[in-house]
Design a protein around this motif. Structure first.
Motif, PDB file in Angstrom:
ATOM      1  N   LYS A   1      45.043  27.703  28.189  1.00 14.25           N
ATOM      2  CA  LYS A   1      44.128  26.574  28.451  1.00 14.25           C
ATOM      3  C   LYS A   1      43.030  26.550  27.398  1.00 14.25           C
ATOM      4  O   LYS A   1      42.580  27.604  26.954  1.00 14.25           O
ATOM      5  N   ARG A   2      42.585  25.334  27.068  1.00  9.30           N
ATOM      6  CA  ARG A   2      41.397  25.239  26.214  1.00  9.30           C
ATOM      7  C   ARG A   2      40.155  25.041  27.083  1.00  9.30           C
ATOM      8  O   ARG A   2      39.033  25.194  26.618  1.00  9.30           O
ATOM      9  N   ASP A   3      40.368  24.674  28.349  1.00 13.91           N
ATOM     10  CA  ASP A   3      39.258  24.550  29.295  1.00 13.91           C
ATOM     11  C   ASP A   3      39.729  25.035  30.659  1.00 13.91           C
ATOM     12  O   ASP A   3      40.583  24.399  31.287  1.00 13.91           O
ATOM     13  N   GLU A   4      39.184  26.174  31.090  1.00 22.23           N
ATOM     14  CA  GLU A   4      39.615  26.800  32.354  1.00 22.23           C
ATOM     15  C   GLU A   4      39.178  25.981  33.562  1.00 22.23           C
ATOM     16  O   GLU A   4      39.881  25.915  34.566  1.00 22.23           O
ATOM     17  N   GLU A   5      38.017  25.377  33.464  1.00 19.52           N
ATOM     18  CA  GLU A   5      37.447  24.645  34.596  1.00 19.52           C
ATOM     19  C   GLU A   5      38.250  23.359  34.866  1.00 19.52           C
ATOM     20  O   GLU A   5      38.689  23.097  35.975  1.00 19.52           O
ATOM     21  N   LEU A   6      38.465  22.583  33.804  1.00 18.71           N
ATOM     22  CA  LEU A   6      39.172  21.308  33.960  1.00 18.71           C
ATOM     23  C   LEU A   6      40.695  21.465  33.905  1.00 18.71           C
ATOM     24  O   LEU A   6      41.437  20.517  34.119  1.00 18.71           O
ATOM     25  N   ILE A   7      41.149  22.666  33.609  1.00 20.07           N
ATOM     26  CA  ILE A   7      42.574  22.966  33.396  1.00 20.07           C
ATOM     27  C   ILE A   7      43.167  22.027  32.336  1.00 20.07           C
ATOM     28  O   ILE A   7      44.010  21.168  32.600  1.00 20.07           O
ATOM     29  N   LEU A   8      42.664  22.214  31.122  1.00 22.87           N
ATOM     30  CA  LEU A   8      43.172  21.452  29.980  1.00 22.87           C
ATOM     31  C   LEU A   8      43.986  22.403  29.109  1.00 22.87           C
ATOM     32  O   LEU A   8      43.518  23.500  28.787  1.00 22.87           O
ATOM     33  N   PRO A   9      45.196  22.012  28.729  1.00 25.40           N
ATOM     34  CA  PRO A   9      46.087  22.943  28.022  1.00 25.40           C
ATOM     35  C   PRO A   9      45.818  23.020  26.520  1.00 25.40           C
ATOM     36  O   PRO A   9      45.238  22.095  25.938  1.00 25.40           O
ATOM     37  N   LEU A  10      46.282  24.115  25.927  1.00 24.75           N
ATOM     38  CA  LEU A  10      46.177  24.289  24.473  1.00 24.75           C
ATOM     39  C   LEU A  10      47.233  23.462  23.753  1.00 24.75           C
ATOM     40  O   LEU A  10      47.109  23.186  22.572  1.00 24.75           O
TER      41      LEU A  10
END
Ligand code: DP6
Length: 400
Positions: A26-35
């Protein structure tokens, strides 16, 4: 859907999806945005599905959730995050789009019951089907018609791909707020009718390292993961979409295997290393390559998620022969009659030539059972009140 405004009850089902270009990191753990972007095949709900019932009532004093009949802690952050997201969309709809939307109070508490017809956390993507089903069902309860990727994704990243049938792409997006990180269908389930999916259940036990923790360590320590996300996946996404559009099985199969292998290489490149594959998984990989060598072309292809179970893709005309090869190398130990599940298939004898090619010594009992399935549709709403998992009192119905 019941029409009584004080008590709405909705039941929906959602499918499992299996990634052929993997999401890992993930590139953002909070929003769950993937790499990186990913791409999956939605499996048919006749074999694997989650069913969820949700109901809200002014009489409920707290939000409550039951999973496979057992009450779970509703305070867990991902559940809370899904509930918050759906409330936000419901409020938005009421304030901007439709002043006359169903007059359910958002302050009413919700009861949710969810059931899988397959082992939870066995590496069969139960959380993806579960959170997609939760998002889809809550959307119907609250009258939300918006795109639901964001709600499902908050539960589990891969869940947004279970919102659609057929072949589904989860576009990583570029925005920091994640608004463009959404799933969309690449081709419907009717697009490739000959495609079959064979799940080889190696272990139905809970996995050692969950995907969430595993990918977090990979992001922190694996340089291979960074390289994969930036330099490998973009071209693979384009190539996979081409293979699917053209129904190019050898291309589809080879890329599926390579991407699974790179994902597991990334796990080994993580420090401390993560290993999801077992000796049986590796033996299945050998079997697939031996089978393809025998035929002189890619007729079957494996992929493995965060667990030892194999998911094998093939075409309808190859299922019987491949299953015969699996039975030869991994003879059922006890439950012989329950070994083969799912779509009916004819049984064929294994040719002596193929037997001779399969270099493996048979290991009885290392595959528990096989599920034969195909590509399927996205979430469905069930109209029959008999399907509700909650009774009129809002509590789980006793098991039949
Ligand atoms: C290996 O979606 O379970 O199955 O977003 O942390 O809930 P979280 O992870 P999850 O990860 C799935 C990883 C995978 C590959 C895939 O499905 O793309």
């Amino acid at each position: 859907m019941a029409s009584d405004k004080s008590r709405v009850m909705v039941t929906c089902t959602a499918p499992v999806n299996i990634a052929v270009i993997k999401y890992w990191g993930k590139r953002d753990e909070e929003l769950i945005l993937p790499l990186n972007s990913s791409l999956s095949v939605t499996l048919h709900q006749d074999q694997l599905k989650t069913t969820t019932t949700a109901t809200i009532s002014k009489d409920f004093t707290e939000d409550r959730v039951w999973l496979n009949g057992v009450e779970v802690d509703v305070r867990q952050p991902r559940l809370q995050s899904c509930l918050r997201e759906i409330h936000r969309l419901a409020r938005k709809r009421r304030s901007t789009e439709d002043k006359d939307a169903p007059g359910l109070s958002l302050s009413h508490k919700v009861h949710v019951a969810s059931e899988n017809n397959f082992p939870t956390a066995a590496g069969l993507a139960s959380s993806a089907a579960g959170y997609a089903c939760l998002a889809y069902t809550l959307a119907r309860v609250y009258g939300v018609e918006a795109e639901l990727s964001e709600v499902a994704r908050r539960g589990s990243g891969s869940a947004c791909r279970s919102l659609y049938g057929g072949f589904v792409e989860w576009n990583m997006g570029e925005r920091a707020d994640g608004k463009d990180s959404i799933a969309q269908q690449v081709a419907p389930e009717s697009h490739w009718p000959e495609l079959r999916v064979i799940i080889l259940v190696v272990s139905a036990e809970k996995k050692l390292t969950g995907s969430t923790a595993g990918m977090q360590t990979s992001v922190e320590t694996s340089t291979l993961l960074q390289y994969r996300a930036a330099s490998v996946v973009p071209a693979r996404m384009a190539e996979m979409i081409r293979c699917i559009r053209e129904r190019d099985f050898p291309g589809f199969g080879q890329l599926t295997m390579k991407d699974s292998n790179q994902f597991h290489a990334t796990c080994l490149d993580t420090f401390p290393p993560i290993s999801y594959l077992t000796d049986t998984s590796r033996r299945i990989m050998h079997l697939v390559h031996d089978f393809n060598t025998h035929h002189g072309q890619t007729k079957v292809a494996y992929t493995f998620d965060a667990g030892p179970n194999a998911v094998v893709f093939t075409l309808e005309d190859t299922v019987a022969e491949f299953v015969a090869a699996v039975k030869h190398c991994f003879p059922p130990e006890s439950n012989g009659d329950k070994f083969l599940r799912g779509l009916p298939m004819k049984s064929v004898p294994l040719s002596d030539e193929l037997k001779a090619t399969l270099g493996l010594d048979p290991t009885p009992g290392s595959i528990q059972y096989i599920i034969v399935t195909k590509v399927g549709p996205g979430p469905q709403i069930l109209d029959d009140p008999l399907c509700h998992l909650l009774g009129p009192d809002g509590l789980p119905k006793p098991a039949a």
